[in-house]
Design a protein around this motif. Structure first.
Motif, PDB file in Angstrom:
ATOM      1  N   LEU A 168       0.827  -1.205   0.000  1.00 57.72           N
ATOM      2  CA  LEU A 168       0.000   0.000   0.000  1.00 57.72           C
ATOM      3  C   LEU A 168       0.863   1.257   0.000  1.00 57.72           C
ATOM      4  CD1 LEU A 168      -2.953   0.834  -0.007  1.00 57.72           C
ATOM      5  CD2 LEU A 168      -2.925   0.787   2.488  1.00 57.72           C
ATOM      6  N   HIS A 169       1.960   1.225   0.713  1.00 55.78           N
ATOM      7  CA  HIS A 169       2.854   2.379   0.728  1.00 55.78           C
ATOM      8  C   HIS A 169       3.419   2.660  -0.666  1.00 55.78           C
ATOM      9  CE1 HIS A 169       3.015   3.738   4.860  1.00 55.78           C
ATOM     10  NE2 HIS A 169       3.095   2.477   5.293  1.00 55.78           N
ATOM     11  N   SER A 170       3.659   1.616  -1.439  1.00 58.19           N
ATOM     12  CA  SER A 170       4.148   1.845  -2.799  1.00 58.19           C
ATOM     13  C   SER A 170       3.076   2.511  -3.652  1.00 58.19           C
ATOM     14  CB  SER A 170       4.594   0.519  -3.436  1.00 58.19           C
ATOM     15  OG  SER A 170       3.495  -0.332  -3.678  1.00 58.19           O
ATOM     16  N   LEU A 171       1.794   2.228  -3.363  1.00 58.79           N
ATOM     17  CA  LEU A 171       0.701   2.906  -4.063  1.00 58.79           C
ATOM     18  C   LEU A 171       0.648   4.377  -3.670  1.00 58.79           C
ATOM     19  CD1 LEU A 171      -1.852   2.535  -5.909  1.00 58.79           C
ATOM     20  CD2 LEU A 171      -3.145   2.235  -3.788  1.00 58.79           C
ATOM     21  N   PHE A 172       0.732   4.651  -2.363  1.00 62.36           N
ATOM     22  CA  PHE A 172       0.738   6.037  -1.886  1.00 62.36           C
ATOM     23  C   PHE A 172       1.862   6.838  -2.537  1.00 62.36           C
ATOM     24  CE2 PHE A 172      -0.875   4.339   2.456  1.00 62.36           C
ATOM     25  CZ  PHE A 172      -2.164   4.216   1.942  1.00 62.36           C
ATOM     26  N   ASP A 173       3.058   6.265  -2.450  1.00 61.56           N
ATOM     27  CA  ASP A 173       4.240   6.985  -2.924  1.00 61.56           C
ATOM     28  C   ASP A 173       4.268   7.116  -4.451  1.00 61.56           C
ATOM     29  OD1 ASP A 173       4.979   7.095  -0.274  1.00 61.56           O
ATOM     30  OD2 ASP A 173       6.333   5.369  -0.388  1.00 61.56           O
ATOM     31  N   GLY A 174       3.901   6.015  -5.134  1.00 64.14           N
ATOM     32  CA  GLY A 174       3.981   6.026  -6.586  1.00 64.14           C
ATOM     33  C   GLY A 174       2.987   6.962  -7.240  1.00 64.14           C
ATOM     34  N   LEU A 175       1.785   7.076  -6.659  1.00 63.88           N
ATOM     35  CA  LEU A 175       0.742   7.902  -7.262  1.00 63.88           C
ATOM     36  C   LEU A 175       0.521   9.219  -6.517  1.00 63.88           C
ATOM     37  CD1 LEU A 175      -1.895   5.150  -8.119  1.00 63.88           C
ATOM     38  CD2 LEU A 175      -0.107   6.107  -9.570  1.00 63.88           C
ATOM     39  N   LYS A 176       1.365   9.489  -5.495  1.00 68.16           N
ATOM     40  CA  LYS A 176       1.275  10.734  -4.741  1.00 68.16           C
ATOM     41  C   LYS A 176      -0.136  10.951  -4.194  1.00 68.16           C
ATOM     42  CE  LYS A 176       5.501  11.485  -6.088  1.00 68.16           C
ATOM     43  NZ  LYS A 176       6.630  11.207  -5.159  1.00 68.16           N
ATOM     44  N   MET A 177      -0.615   9.975  -3.460  1.00 68.22           N
ATOM     45  CA  MET A 177      -1.982  10.020  -2.962  1.00 68.22           C
ATOM     46  C   MET A 177      -2.032  10.548  -1.525  1.00 68.22           C
ATOM     47  SD  MET A 177      -3.566   6.446  -4.469  1.00 68.22           S
ATOM     48  CE  MET A 177      -5.235   7.105  -4.554  1.00 68.22           C
ATOM     49  N   LYS A 178      -3.080  11.277  -1.223  1.00 72.86           N
ATOM     50  CA  LYS A 178      -3.330  11.723   0.139  1.00 72.86           C
ATOM     51  C   LYS A 178      -4.066  10.611   0.867  1.00 72.86           C
ATOM     52  CE  LYS A 178      -5.377  15.493   2.843  1.00 72.86           C
ATOM     53  NZ  LYS A 178      -4.088  15.853   3.485  1.00 72.86           N
ATOM     54  N   ILE A 179      -3.755  10.439   2.157  1.00 70.38           N
ATOM     55  CA  ILE A 179      -4.335   9.343   2.930  1.00 70.38           C
ATOM     56  C   ILE A 179      -5.174   9.902   4.065  1.00 70.38           C
ATOM     57  CG2 ILE A 179      -3.859   7.178   4.104  1.00 70.38           C
ATOM     58  CD1 ILE A 179      -0.915   7.569   3.015  1.00 70.38           C
ATOM     59  N   LEU A 180      -6.451   9.554   4.080  1.00 74.59           N
ATOM     60  CA  LEU A 180      -7.348   9.870   5.186  1.00 74.59           C
ATOM     61  C   LEU A 180      -7.749   8.570   5.866  1.00 74.59           C
ATOM     62  CD1 LEU A 180      -9.842  12.500   3.679  1.00 74.59           C
ATOM     63  CD2 LEU A 180      -7.673  12.927   4.874  1.00 74.59           C
ATOM     64  N   ALA A 181      -7.996   8.651   7.165  1.00 72.46           N
ATOM     65  CA  ALA A 181      -8.454   7.470   7.898  1.00 72.46           C
ATOM     66  C   ALA A 181      -9.597   7.873   8.814  1.00 72.46           C
ATOM     67  CB  ALA A 181      -7.323   6.852   8.713  1.00 72.46           C
ATOM     68  N   GLY A 182     -10.690   7.116   8.745  1.00 74.07           N
ATOM     69  CA  GLY A 182     -11.824   7.378   9.625  1.00 74.07           C
ATOM     70  C   GLY A 182     -11.488   7.006  11.054  1.00 74.07           C
ATOM     71  N   ASP A 183     -11.743   7.933  11.980  1.00 75.19           N
ATOM     72  CA  ASP A 183     -11.420   7.696  13.384  1.00 75.19           C
ATOM     73  C   ASP A 183     -12.400   8.497  14.252  1.00 75.19           C
ATOM     74  OD1 ASP A 183      -9.044   6.532  15.200  1.00 75.19           O
ATOM     75  OD2 ASP A 183      -9.685   8.468  16.027  1.00 75.19           O
ATOM     76  N   PRO A 184     -13.039   7.871  15.237  1.00 73.09           N
ATOM     77  CA  PRO A 184     -14.018   8.599  16.044  1.00 73.09           C
ATOM     78  C   PRO A 184     -13.409   9.646  16.953  1.00 73.09           C
ATOM     79  CG  PRO A 184     -13.649   6.399  16.935  1.00 73.09           C
ATOM     80  CD  PRO A 184     -12.926   6.455  15.623  1.00 73.09           C
ATOM     81  N   GLY A 185     -12.111   9.591  17.181  1.00 74.51           N
ATOM     82  CA  GLY A 185     -11.457  10.558  18.063  1.00 74.51           C
ATOM     83  C   GLY A 185     -10.208   9.969  18.659  1.00 74.51           C
ATOM     84  N   SER A 186      -9.188  10.800  18.836  1.00 71.01           N
ATOM     85  CA  SER A 186      -7.922  10.317  19.375  1.00 71.01           C
ATOM     86  C   SER A 186      -7.355  11.355  20.333  1.00 71.01           C
ATOM     87  CB  SER A 186      -6.923  10.044  18.239  1.00 71.01           C
ATOM     88  OG  SER A 186      -5.687   9.605  18.755  1.00 71.01           O
ATOM     89  N   LYS A 187      -6.946  10.898  21.523  1.00 69.71           N
ATOM     90  CA  LYS A 187      -6.426  11.819  22.529  1.00 69.71           C
ATOM     91  C   LYS A 187      -5.029  12.312  22.187  1.00 69.71           C
ATOM     92  CE  LYS A 187      -9.097   9.737  26.308  1.00 69.71           C
ATOM     93  NZ  LYS A 187      -9.035   9.072  27.628  1.00 69.71           N
ATOM     94  N   ASP A 188      -4.264  11.481  21.481  1.00 66.86           N
ATOM     95  CA  ASP A 188      -2.874  11.842  21.223  1.00 66.86           C
ATOM     96  C   ASP A 188      -2.638  12.366  19.814  1.00 66.86           C
ATOM     97  OD1 ASP A 188      -3.496   9.418  20.103  1.00 66.86           O
ATOM     98  OD2 ASP A 188      -1.533   8.528  20.453  1.00 66.86           O
ATOM     99  N   ARG A 189      -3.701  12.466  19.007  1.00 59.17           N
ATOM    100  CA  ARG A 189      -3.545  12.939  17.633  1.00 59.17           C
ATOM    101  C   ARG A 189      -4.668  13.908  17.292  1.00 59.17           C
ATOM    102  NH1 ARG A 189      -1.489   9.680  13.598  1.00 59.17           N
ATOM    103  NH2 ARG A 189      -2.280  11.325  12.227  1.00 59.17           N
ATOM    104  N   PRO A 190      -4.357  14.974  16.565  1.00 58.63           N
ATOM    105  CA  PRO A 190      -5.434  15.863  16.105  1.00 58.63           C
ATOM    106  C   PRO A 190      -6.320  15.149  15.098  1.00 58.63           C
ATOM    107  CG  PRO A 190      -3.337  16.450  15.079  1.00 58.63           C
ATOM    108  CD  PRO A 190      -3.025  15.422  16.121  1.00 58.63           C
ATOM    109  N   VAL A 191      -7.608  15.395  15.177  1.00 53.85           N
ATOM    110  CA  VAL A 191      -8.574  14.751  14.285  1.00 53.85           C
ATOM    111  C   VAL A 191      -9.392  15.832  13.597  1.00 53.85           C
ATOM    112  CG1 VAL A 191     -10.512  13.154  14.110  1.00 53.85           C
ATOM    113  CG2 VAL A 191      -8.694  12.713  15.769  1.00 53.85           C
ATOM    114  N   SER A 192      -9.394  15.801  12.268  1.00 52.31           N
ATOM    115  CA  SER A 192     -10.212  16.745  11.512  1.00 52.31           C
ATOM    116  C   SER A 192     -11.654  16.265  11.477  1.00 52.31           C
ATOM    117  CB  SER A 192      -9.682  16.881  10.072  1.00 52.31           C
ATOM    118  OG  SER A 192      -8.327  17.276  10.067  1.00 52.31           O
ATOM    119  N   CYS A 193     -12.553  17.166  11.167  1.00 55.14           N
ATOM    120  CA  CYS A 193     -13.962  16.813  11.063  1.00 55.14           C
ATOM    121  C   CYS A 193     -14.366  16.762   9.593  1.00 55.14           C
ATOM    122  CB  CYS A 193     -14.818  17.838  11.810  1.00 55.14           C
ATOM    123  SG  CYS A 193     -16.564  17.403  11.869  1.00 55.14           S
ATOM    124  N   LEU A 194     -15.120  15.737   9.223  1.00 53.89           N
ATOM    125  CA  LEU A 194     -15.591  15.603   7.852  1.00 53.89           C
ATOM    126  C   LEU A 194     -16.651  16.672   7.579  1.00 53.89           C
ATOM    127  CD1 LEU A 194     -15.574  13.963   5.204  1.00 53.89           C
ATOM    128  CD2 LEU A 194     -17.402  12.553   6.186  1.00 53.89           C
TER     129      LEU A 194
END
Length: 350
Positions: A256-282
Motif C-alpha cells: 500500500l505504501h508503494s501505491l501512496f508513494d507512486g501515485l502521490k496520494m493523500k491518505i485519510l483514515a476514519g477515526d471517532p477521536g484520538s487523545k494523542d492525535r489531532p482529528v479533523s472533522c468531515l
C-alpha cells in the motif's frame, strides 16, 4: 485403472472453459504433474446421479441436465466453494446464490466490452422458469431438486432461492501475495479514489462497503490483512454484485505504501477521536478542498478501529455527531465518507 488408483482422494474442480456444447467436467489432479487428467465423457443416463461409482470416472457430461442427489460429487464441490475461502481461490470460482445477485452480476458484465468474470453454469430449481436474461445467453443450465438446492444454499427453506451459479473470480481481483505484481500503477484502471479496508472481519460490513464504493463511483478497494474474503457468501449477498464490479487488491501495508508513494496520494483514515492525535472533522469544506486530490480512505475494523500503521500514515478524520454514541458502525460511517468524498461530488460541495 487399478482399485488402488480409484480409492485415491477425489479432489475436483470446475472446468474453466465451458460452452453450451462442451462437457461440464470434473477432474482428478495428477499431483506429480502440472497437467490434469481429463476423464471419459460418456455415462448411461442423462442424470448426474448415475455418474458416480467406485470404478467410473467422476464427470458431468454435456447431455446431463439435472441433479437430484445431494451426494453427487459436483454438488459437494459447489458446497465446498461456498464454505471455504482457500478452496474458492485455489479453483478461481465462486458460488453465487440467488437470482437477483446473479442477474446484477450478469447485466454488469454484459455492459462491458471486456468481461472481467463470467458465469460458468446456472443451477436452476427444477420448478423455476429460466430467467429471461439467460434464455438465449448460451450459459449451461442444469436443473436441481429442492434437496440439492437446500444443500447448495445451506438453508432449510429455498422458497426465495431458485438459482445458484458458478462464477469465475474476476480478473479485476489481484492477490499480491500470489501474483507478486509490485507495479502499483497496474493495480487499478484508475486510482483517483481508493477505499482501503483495514481488518474488516464482518462479511456483511465488508460487502456493504464495497456496494457503497461502487454506488458512489470509487475506483477500487485495497484489502489489508485481517479482512474477510470479499467472495464469502455473506459478503457477496451484502455487496449485491459489487465484488464483481469493483477492482480489488489484497496485500500488505508495504504494498500500500508503494501505491501512496507512486501515485502521490493523500491518505485519510476514519477515526471517532484520538487523545494523542489531532482529528479533523468531515465537512463540506474539507470535501471541497479534496475535489482534485488523489485520495485513499482507510476504514478500520469493527472492534479495534484503524491499525497503528494507518494512524502513522494518515490524516485522521471523524464524523461529527450530536448524539451520545461514541462511534458508528463501520459500514454506516463508511457510507457517509464515501458519499462526501466521492469523485462526482463537485456540485454537492460547492
Amino acid at each position: 485403472r487399478t482399485k488402488k488408483e480409484c480409492k485415491t482422494e477425489n479432489t475436483m474442480w470446475f472446468s474453466s472453459s465451458l460452452t453450451q456444447s462442451s462437457p461440464l467436467s470434473l477432474y482428478k489432479p495428477n499431483l506429480h504433474s502440472s497437467q490434469s487428467l481429463t476423464l471419459p465423457t460418456k455415462t448411461p443416463t442423462a442424470r448426474a446421479d448415475a455418474v458416480c461409482s467406485s470404478t467410473t470416472p467422476l464427470i458431468l457430461p454435456s447431455h446431463v441436465n439435472s441433479i437430484t442427489s445431494t451426494s453427487n460429487p459436483f454438488v459437494k464441490h459447489c458446497v465446498k466453494l461456498r464454505n471455504s475461502s482457500s478452496y474458492r481461490h485455489s479453483h478461481g470460482s465462486v458460488l453465487l446464490v440467488g437470482s437477483t445477485p446473479i442477474r446484477e452480476m450478469y447485466s454488469f458484465q454484459e455492459s462491458k466490452d471486456e468481461k472481467a468474470s463470467r458465469i460458468d453454469c446456472l443451477l436452476l430449481h427444477e420448478n423455476s422458469q429460466v430467467p429471461e436474461d439467460f434464455i438465449e445467453s448460451g450459459i449451461r443450465i442444469v436443473r436441481v431438486s429442492s434437496l440439492v438446492m437446500k444443500k447448495l444454499c445451506g438453508v432449510q427453506s429455498t422458497e426465495s432461492i431458485d438459482a445458484v451459479s458458478l462464477v469465475k473470480i474476476p480478473s479485476t481481483f489481484l492477490n499480491l501475495d500470489d501474483d507478486h505484481c509490485l507495479d502499483s500503477s497496474k493495480w487499478f484502471p484508475s486510482a483517483f479514489r481508493i477505499l482501503v479496508l483495514d481488518g474488516i472481519q464482518d462479511p456483511g460490513n465488508l460487502g456493504t462497503l464495497l456496494r457503497s464504493a461502487v454506488a458512489f463511483g470509487w475506483d477500487g478497494a485495497f484489502l489489508l490483512p485481517g479482512c474477510c474474503d470479499p467472495f464469502n457468501e455473506k459478503a457477496l449477498r451484502a455487496s449485491r454484485g459489487a465484488s464483481f464490479q469493483l477492482p480489488m487488491v489484497s496485500g500488505q501495508w508495504s504494498h500500500l505504501h508503494s501505491l501512496f508513494d507512486g501515485l502521490k496520494m493523500k491518505i485519510l483514515a476514519g477515526d471517532p477521536g484520538s487523545k494523542d492525535r489531532p482529528v479533523s472533522c468531515l465537512t463540506y469544506e474539507l470535501a471541497r478542498s479534496l475535489i482534485d486530490t488523489k485520495l485513499c480512505l482507510v476504514l478500520g475494523s469493527e472492534g479495534g478501529g484503524i491499525s497503528e500503521e494507518a494512524r502513522e500514515a494518515a490524516e485522521l478524520v471523524s464524523i461529527r455527531m450530536s448524539g451520545e454514541f461514541e462511534s458508528l458502525n463501520v459500514s454506516v460511517a463508511g457510507g457517509i465518507f464515501l458519499f462526501m468524498l466521492q469523485p462526482q461530488n463537485k456540485e454537492l460541495v460547492k
